[in-house]
Design an enzyme around this catalytic site. Structure first.
Site: not given
Length: 184
Positions: A60, A65, A110-111, A153-154, A157
């Site tokens: 995701g 991000q 997480c990226l 999670h997304e 963000h």
């Protein structure tokens, strides 16, 4: 094509901002940004492409991000039954959720976070998410298991929340009572 250098890292102020709603119908620019988010997660899961371009695999990605403070997310993953969840959504929101909790046994990554942060991240076991696809059509999804965790999670963000904000600071691996443990 988005690359790792396009992804902002932990500590960047955009990651802590509540992102703005995207006007409907979406502009061509917004559609392109959202399409790029989905393209990244799909490419990052292709070992050949990921290796060639140095992409960290992800399931995701949210617009904040990549330093775009707008309510857009992309998710690309398969659940435990092998069903594919591949969505790019404008203005996603959780419209209902279970009282029951779940968490990933392996913890979340997480990226935008380079180092591993260990601990259980409590999530709702089931969520219903509403948003709009690339063409501005309403999408409503009922999710459980890994897809439910990923969407939460997304969506965090776009609300300026990081996954580790949910981890118990005193006891990161304290069992979450009555929660469903998701293996990955």
């Amino acid at each position: 094509m988005l690359m790792m250098e396009n992804i902002v890292r932990d500590g960047h102020p955009t990651l802590r901002m509540v992102a703005e709603e995207v006007s409907m119908p979406p502009s061509d620019d917004d559609k392109q940004i959202l399409a790029n988010l989905l393209e990244y997660v799909i490419n990052s899961q292709n070992s050949e492409i990921a290796e060639r371009y140095g992409l960290r695999p992800g399931i995701g990605l949210a617009a904040p991000q990549i330093n775009v403070s707008k309510r857009m997310i992309a998710v690309h993953l398969t659940d435990e039954k092998g069903e594919l969840y591949s969505y790019a959504l404008f203005n996603p929101k959780i419209i209902s959720h279970s009282v029951e909790k779940s968490y990933l046994k392996s913890g979340e990554g997480c990226l935008s976070v380079d180092e591993p942060i260990e601990g259980y991240v409590p999530r709702h076991a089931r969520v219903t998410v509403k948003g709009y696809d690339l063409n501005g059509n309403e999408v409503k999804l009922r999710l459980k298991g890994l897809p439910a965790i990923c969407f939460q999670h997304e969506i965090d963000h776009i609300n300026g929340v990081m996954f580790y904000d949910h981890i118990n600071k005193e006891d990161p691996f304290k069992p979450i009572e009555g929660a469903i443990v998701i293996e990955r």
